[in-house]
Motif scaffolding. Structure first.
Motif, PDB file in Angstrom:
ATOM      1  N   PHE A 249       1.054  -1.262  -0.090  1.00  0.00           N
ATOM      2  CA  PHE A 249      -0.112   0.049   0.229  1.00  0.00           C
ATOM      3  C   PHE A 249       0.930   1.227   0.032  1.00  0.00           C
ATOM      4  O   PHE A 249       0.735   2.135  -0.669  1.00  0.00           O
ATOM      5  N   GLU A 250       1.894   1.252   0.798  1.00  0.00           N
ATOM      6  CA  GLU A 250       2.700   2.473   0.869  1.00  0.00           C
ATOM      7  C   GLU A 250       3.485   2.674  -0.618  1.00  0.00           C
ATOM      8  O   GLU A 250       3.811   3.769  -0.872  1.00  0.00           O
ATOM      9  N   GLU A 251       3.784   1.500  -0.938  1.00  0.00           N
ATOM     10  CA  GLU A 251       4.767   1.600  -2.319  1.00  0.00           C
ATOM     11  C   GLU A 251       3.795   2.222  -3.506  1.00  0.00           C
ATOM     12  O   GLU A 251       4.150   3.227  -4.050  1.00  0.00           O
ATOM     13  N   LEU A 252       2.575   1.738  -3.365  1.00  0.00           N
ATOM     14  CA  LEU A 252       1.633   2.427  -4.393  1.00  0.00           C
ATOM     15  C   LEU A 252       1.438   4.121  -4.195  1.00  0.00           C
ATOM     16  O   LEU A 252       1.302   4.653  -4.960  1.00  0.00           O
ATOM     17  N   LEU A 253       1.426   4.236  -2.782  1.00  0.00           N
ATOM     18  CA  LEU A 253       1.080   5.759  -2.541  1.00  0.00           C
ATOM     19  C   LEU A 253       2.386   6.526  -2.913  1.00  0.00           C
ATOM     20  O   LEU A 253       1.949   7.565  -3.631  1.00  0.00           O
ATOM     21  N   THR A 254       3.435   6.062  -2.645  1.00  0.00           N
ATOM     22  CA  THR A 254       4.710   7.137  -2.652  1.00  0.00           C
ATOM     23  C   THR A 254       4.825   7.068  -4.555  1.00  0.00           C
ATOM     24  O   THR A 254       5.324   8.016  -4.930  1.00  0.00           O
ATOM     25  N   SER A 255       4.575   6.233  -5.167  1.00  0.00           N
ATOM     26  CA  SER A 255       4.715   6.114  -6.651  1.00  0.00           C
ATOM     27  C   SER A 255       3.521   7.188  -7.553  1.00  0.00           C
ATOM     28  O   SER A 255       3.521   7.412  -8.590  1.00  0.00           O
ATOM     29  N   ASN A 256       2.309   7.463  -6.323  1.00  0.00           N
ATOM     30  CA  ASN A 256       1.357   8.429  -6.922  1.00  0.00           C
ATOM     31  C   ASN A 256       1.193   9.301  -6.068  1.00  0.00           C
ATOM     32  O   ASN A 256       0.016  10.121  -5.944  1.00  0.00           O
ATOM     33  N   ILE A 257       2.326  10.122  -5.460  1.00  0.00           N
ATOM     34  CA  ILE A 257       2.387  11.282  -4.573  1.00  0.00           C
ATOM     35  C   ILE A 257       2.229  12.597  -5.623  1.00  0.00           C
ATOM     36  O   ILE A 257       1.534  13.445  -5.351  1.00  0.00           O
ATOM     37  N   HIS A 258       2.932  12.613  -6.765  1.00  0.00           N
ATOM     38  CA  HIS A 258       3.207  13.719  -7.568  1.00  0.00           C
ATOM     39  C   HIS A 258       2.013  13.749  -8.540  1.00  0.00           C
ATOM     40  O   HIS A 258       2.042  12.741  -9.475  1.00  0.00           O
ATOM     41  N   PRO A 259       1.226  14.714  -8.599  1.00  0.00           N
ATOM     42  CA  PRO A 259      -0.115  14.742  -9.370  1.00  0.00           C
ATOM     43  C   PRO A 259       0.417  14.599 -10.836  1.00  0.00           C
ATOM     44  O   PRO A 259      -0.471  13.991 -11.771  1.00  0.00           O
TER      45      PRO A 259
ATOM     46  N   ILE B 112       5.083   8.449   6.307  1.00  0.00           N
ATOM     47  CA  ILE B 112       5.989   8.749   5.454  1.00  0.00           C
ATOM     48  C   ILE B 112       6.703  10.337   5.528  1.00  0.00           C
ATOM     49  O   ILE B 112       7.978  10.437   5.635  1.00  0.00           O
ATOM     50  N   HIS B 113       5.896  11.216   5.846  1.00  0.00           N
ATOM     51  CA  HIS B 113       6.206  12.561   6.227  1.00  0.00           C
ATOM     52  C   HIS B 113       7.014  12.556   7.279  1.00  0.00           C
ATOM     53  O   HIS B 113       8.058  13.429   7.426  1.00  0.00           O
ATOM     54  N   GLU B 114       6.773  11.892   8.496  1.00  0.00           N
ATOM     55  CA  GLU B 114       7.465  11.928   9.759  1.00  0.00           C
ATOM     56  C   GLU B 114       8.863  11.321   9.355  1.00  0.00           C
ATOM     57  O   GLU B 114       9.723  11.738   9.850  1.00  0.00           O
TER      58      GLU B 114
ATOM     59  N   ASN C  62      12.273  18.035  -1.976  1.00  0.00           N
ATOM     60  CA  ASN C  62      11.166  18.050  -2.803  1.00  0.00           C
ATOM     61  C   ASN C  62      10.211  16.924  -2.575  1.00  0.00           C
ATOM     62  O   ASN C  62       8.967  17.060  -2.613  1.00  0.00           O
ATOM     63  N   PHE C  63      10.766  15.717  -2.541  1.00  0.00           N
ATOM     64  CA  PHE C  63       9.856  14.691  -1.783  1.00  0.00           C
ATOM     65  C   PHE C  63       8.954  15.022  -0.654  1.00  0.00           C
ATOM     66  O   PHE C  63       7.643  14.745  -0.660  1.00  0.00           O
ATOM     67  N   HIS C  64       9.663  15.575   0.484  1.00  0.00           N
ATOM     68  CA  HIS C  64       8.894  15.794   1.633  1.00  0.00           C
ATOM     69  C   HIS C  64       7.913  16.814   1.312  1.00  0.00           C
ATOM     70  O   HIS C  64       6.773  16.592   1.811  1.00  0.00           O
TER      71      HIS C  64
ATOM     72  N   VAL D  34      14.714  12.124   8.378  1.00  0.00           N
ATOM     73  CA  VAL D  34      16.108  11.845   7.603  1.00  0.00           C
ATOM     74  C   VAL D  34      16.678  13.178   7.419  1.00  0.00           C
ATOM     75  O   VAL D  34      18.003  13.304   7.408  1.00  0.00           O
ATOM     76  N   LEU D  35      15.979  14.225   7.043  1.00  0.00           N
ATOM     77  CA  LEU D  35      16.435  15.565   6.916  1.00  0.00           C
ATOM     78  C   LEU D  35      17.104  15.943   8.053  1.00  0.00           C
ATOM     79  O   LEU D  35      18.167  16.684   8.029  1.00  0.00           O
ATOM     80  N   ARG D  36      16.510  15.710   9.220  1.00  0.00           N
ATOM     81  CA  ARG D  36      16.995  16.469  10.378  1.00  0.00           C
ATOM     82  C   ARG D  36      18.534  15.340  10.837  1.00  0.00           C
ATOM     83  O   ARG D  36      19.619  15.802  11.154  1.00  0.00           O
ATOM     84  N   ARG D  37      18.578  14.143  10.353  1.00  0.00           N
ATOM     85  CA  ARG D  37      19.557  13.399  10.596  1.00  0.00           C
ATOM     86  C   ARG D  37      20.810  13.694   9.602  1.00  0.00           C
ATOM     87  O   ARG D  37      21.866  13.774  10.049  1.00  0.00           O
TER      88      ARG D  37
END
Length: 239
Positions: A14-24, A51-53, A100-102, A58-61
């Motif tokens: 489900f999450e993989e499908l989400l990430t592949s459809n994030i960008h309109p 995913i956002h969290e 950008n992904f964020h 990752v950005l902070r680390r």
């Protein structure tokens, strides 16, 4: 893929499908429609928030690691500084991609939030309509119960009067201004088919009105003060 098929996916799928459809511009409209379907939108929003969290983490680390690397490089003098500046371009490119992904995830969360809000509102309207219809059926049943008593002329009990009085006490919002209207008024105006009133129906309606105000335990047929009649008496009183 439709909404039902989407519901059978594991969390990873489900999450993989989400990430592949994030960008309109690159998403599959049919898949996104299944994602935002009322049966899936809450799950999708929960995964997207996770995913956002993770990307925030990752950005902070990476920033912390970069600061530590800079301190180590500058501590080694000119050679360390050259290594630091040489790695800057690669780090900036990676940071931009992650950022950008964020941002895309943030926008997708906003879309999913709106879709979930719309779904909740639609469900609320549906539930209100179902409740209103159930209340209408209940009011009709109470009205018929009162009408049966009026036709039979039987003696009503206290419980009967309390039941009938609910038609005058319980209200529902009606019209653009959502004014509170009693169930009896709703029955008279909105919830009862209008038919010609026969004499029998007119008498029944009068009996019902009397039964609404009659003291507990007394039938509407016996409500009022009896009138005496004097005939054939030696006082000459007219009948």
């Amino acid at each position: 893929m439709d909404a039902a098929e989407l519901g059978t996916l594991t969390d990873g799928e489900f999450e993989e499908l989400l990430t592949s459809n994030i960008h309109p511009p690159t998403r599959d409209p049919d898949v996104w429609a299944a994602i935002t379907h009322p049966d899936n939108v809450q799950r999708a929003r929960a995964h997207m928030t996770a995913i956002h969290e993770r990307t925030s983490s990752v950005l902070r680390r990476r920033k912390t690691e970069r600061d530590e690397f800079r301190a180590q490089c500058f501590a080694r003098g000119e050679a360390g500084k050259r290594e630091w500046f040489a790695s800057q371009a690669e780090f900036d490119a990676l940071r931009r991609r992650t950022a950008n992904f964020h941002q895309r995830v943030q926008r997708a969360i906003s879309e999913l939030t709106k879709a979930q809000r719309d779904a909740n509102r639609a469900r609320s309207v549906e539930l209100n309509q179902e409740s209103r219809e159930a209340l209408r059926k209940l009011a009709v049943a109470v009205q018929r119960h009162q009408a049966d008593h009026a036709r039979s002329g039987g003696i009503a009990e206290q419980a009967d009067y309390e039941l009938w009085q609910l038609l005058d006490r319980v209200t529902v919002p009606t019209g653009p201004a959502q004014e509170q209207t009693t169930l009896r008024t709703m029955l008279d105006i909105y919830w009862t088919d209008v038919e010609p009133v026969a004499d029998a129906e007119s008498r029944r309606a009068q009996a019902e009105r009397a039964m609404r105000t009659a003291p507990a335990g007394r039938s509407g047929s016996f409500t009022g003060i009896p009138r005496a009649r004097h005939v054939h008496n030696d006082k000459g009183l007219a009948s």
